[in-house]
Design a protein around this motif. Structure first.
Motif, PDB file in Angstrom:
ATOM      1  N   ASP A  85       0.331   4.061   1.588  1.00  0.00           N
ATOM      2  CA  ASP A  85       0.171   4.973   2.723  1.00  0.00           C
ATOM      3  C   ASP A  85       1.326   4.842   3.715  1.00  0.00           C
ATOM      4  O   ASP A  85       1.291   5.425   4.790  1.00  0.00           O
ATOM      5  CB  ASP A  85      -1.176   4.755   3.418  1.00  0.00           C
TER       6      ASP A  85
ATOM      7  N   ARG B 286      -0.228   5.222   9.202  1.00  0.00           N
ATOM      8  CA  ARG B 286      -0.558   5.798   7.913  1.00  0.00           C
ATOM      9  C   ARG B 286       0.119   7.163   7.821  1.00  0.00           C
ATOM     10  O   ARG B 286       0.033   7.961   8.761  1.00  0.00           O
ATOM     11  CB  ARG B 286      -2.073   5.937   7.826  1.00  0.00           C
TER      12      ARG B 286
ATOM     13  N   ASP C 284       0.840  -1.202   0.000  1.00  0.00           N
ATOM     14  CA  ASP C 284       0.000   0.000   0.000  1.00  0.00           C
ATOM     15  C   ASP C 284       0.872   1.248   0.000  1.00  0.00           C
ATOM     16  O   ASP C 284       1.970   1.225   0.529  1.00  0.00           O
ATOM     17  CB  ASP C 284      -0.895   0.016   1.238  1.00  0.00           C
TER      18      ASP C 284
HETATM   19 MG    MG Z   1      -3.555   1.533   4.989  1.00  0.00          MG
END
Ligand code: MG
Ligand code: UDP
Length: 319
Positions: A103, A206, A101
Motif C-alpha cells: 500500500d 496508504r 506491504d
Molecule cells: Mg498498510
C-alpha cells in the motif's frame, strides 16, 4: 574479470502479502521496479495473494506476463497476513529478503538503505518509522496494542516497528524451521534473534484503499499474541486462585469469631447460594483458560500445513 566472476551477484526478494489491493498494486510495481533497476542485484517480487476477490490477482498476473521477476502465490482463501508472509518467505529464493506491504506505506525508495545496512553484517534489519501516518484513533490503538504486547509477552519489540524489514537467507531458513500454527511473525522474528539492527525510515500514507486491520482483527491479533507468547494468563489464574483461597479462609474465620464472641446472627441459605455461585463461576473461568491452551495444543498437534496454495505464477513448485 576473475574478480567479477568470483563475486557472484546477490539476489534480492521482495515478499509482499496482498489482500484487496487493486488500487495500489500497479503503483507499487511501478515504484519498486524503478528502484530495483538501480540496484546491482538480481531481484524478484514474490506476491502472496491472501484470497482477494477483486482485481488484485488479475493485475499482478498481467504485470507478470512481461516481467518474469514478478512471482505470484495465490492462497486458496484468506489465511491472514502472518500466514501470507510465511508463504512468501517459503518460496522466495533471494540471498536477501525484504518483507513489505504494497500500500506504499512502506516506501520503496528506502530499499537501498536496507541493503546498505544489512551488508554491514547483520542478519535482520527492522524499519522503524518516526511517526505513524494514521488516524488518531488508529494511532492510539496501535500504541495500546504494542504496550499490551510488551507487557504480556515479554518480547522487546522495537517501538514504531514497521512491516518493512530485510533479512538474509540464514535468517529466512531459521524462520521456516518454526513449525507453529499460531504464528505472530514479529514475535518469531524477535525469538530468532541473531544479529539485528534498525534503521529509521520515512513513512507514507496508504496510497489508496483502506486498512484491513480493523478493531476486531487487531483485538484478535492481540489475543493470539498473548496466548502464544506468554503463560501470564495461566500464572494469573494461579495467583488469583491462591488469593481467593486465603481470602475465603479468613472470611470463614472472621464469621466464626463474630458468631462465637460478638453477635448472635443466623447464618442462612443466601450466603450458601452465594458461595456456590461464586465458586462455580471461578471454576468455570479457570477451566476456560485451561481450555484455551488445550485448544492451542490441539491445533499444534494436528500439524496442518501452514497455508494452502491455489495457483502459482512464475514460481517453481518443488518446495
Ligand atoms: Mg498498510
Ligand atoms: N493483508 C493480508 N491478509 C489479510 C489482511 C491484510 O495479506 O488478511 C495484507 C494487506 O494486503 C497489506 C498488509 O497485509 O499489504 C497490511 O495491511 P493493511 O495495510 O490493511 O494494514 P495497516 O497497514 O493499516 O496495519
Amino acid at each position: 574479470m576473475i574478480a567479477a566472476k568470483e563475486m557472484k551477484q546477490k539476489k534480492l526478494s521482495l515478499v509482499v502479502p496482498v489482500y484487496f489491493e487493486e488500487e495500489c498494486i500497479l503503483q507499487f510495481i511501478k515504484e519498486t521496479e524503478a528502484v530495483l533497476n538501480t540496484l546491482q542485484m538480481e531481484f524478484e517480487i514474490v506476491f502472496v495473494d491472501d484470497g482477494s476477490t477483486d482485481k488484485t490477482v488479475e493485475l499482478i498476473k498481467h504485470a507478470a506476463e512481461s516481467r518474469p521477476f514478478i512471482k505470484l502465490i495465490e492462497l486458496s482463501y484468506n489465511h491472514g497476513k502472518q500466514a501470507a508472509v510465511t508463504a512468501g518467505i517459503t518460496y522466495a529464493t533471494g540471498d536477501y529478503l525484504i518483507a513489505m506491504d504494497p500500500d506504499l506505506q512502506d516506501p520503496p525508495e528506502e530499499i537501498p538503505r536496507f541493503i546498505e545496512e544489512i551488508e554491514k553484517g547483520y542478519d535482520l534489519v527492522f524499519g522503524i518509522r518516526k511517526e505513524k501516518v494514521d488516524g488518531l484513533l488508529n494511532k492510539l490503538f496501535s500504541k495500546m496494542f504494542w504496550s499490551l504486547l510488551a507487557r504480556f509477552s515479554g518480547l522487546k519489540i522495537p517501538k514504531g516497528i514497521s512491516s518493512m524489514r530485510i533479512f538474509n537467507r540464514k535468517f529466512a531458513n531459521k524462520f521456516l524451521e518454526y513449525p507453529e500454527q499460531n504464528r505472530f511473525v514479529e514475535g518469531l522474528f524477535m525469538h530468532i534473534g541473531m544479529k539485528r539492527s534498525e534503521i529509521v525510515i520515512a513513512q507514507r500514507d496508504r496510497f489508496a484503499g483502506v486498512s484491513k486491520f480493523n478493531f476486531k482483527r487487531k483485538m484478535s491479533l492481540a489475543f493470539n499474541v498473548i496466548f502464544d507468547f506468554s503463560e501470564i494468563p495461566l500464572k494469573m489464574a494461579v495467583k488469583l486462585g491462591f488469593f481467593l483461597f486465603f481470602f475465603g479462609l479468613l472470611f470463614l474465620a472472621g464469621i466464626l469469631i463474630a458468631k462465637l464472641f460478638f453477635i448472635n446472627f443466623q447464618l442462612g441459605w443466601p450466603s450458601l447460594i452465594g458461595a456456590i455461585v461464586i465458586g462455580a463461576g471461578l471454576q468455570l473461568f479457570f477451566i476456560g483458560i485451561a481450555a484455551i491452551y488445550i485448544g492451542r495444543i490441539y491445533k499444534e498437534t494436528k500439524r496442518r500445513p501452514l497455508f494452502s496454495v491455489k495457483e502459482f505464477t512464475n514460481v517453481s513448485e518443488d518446495k
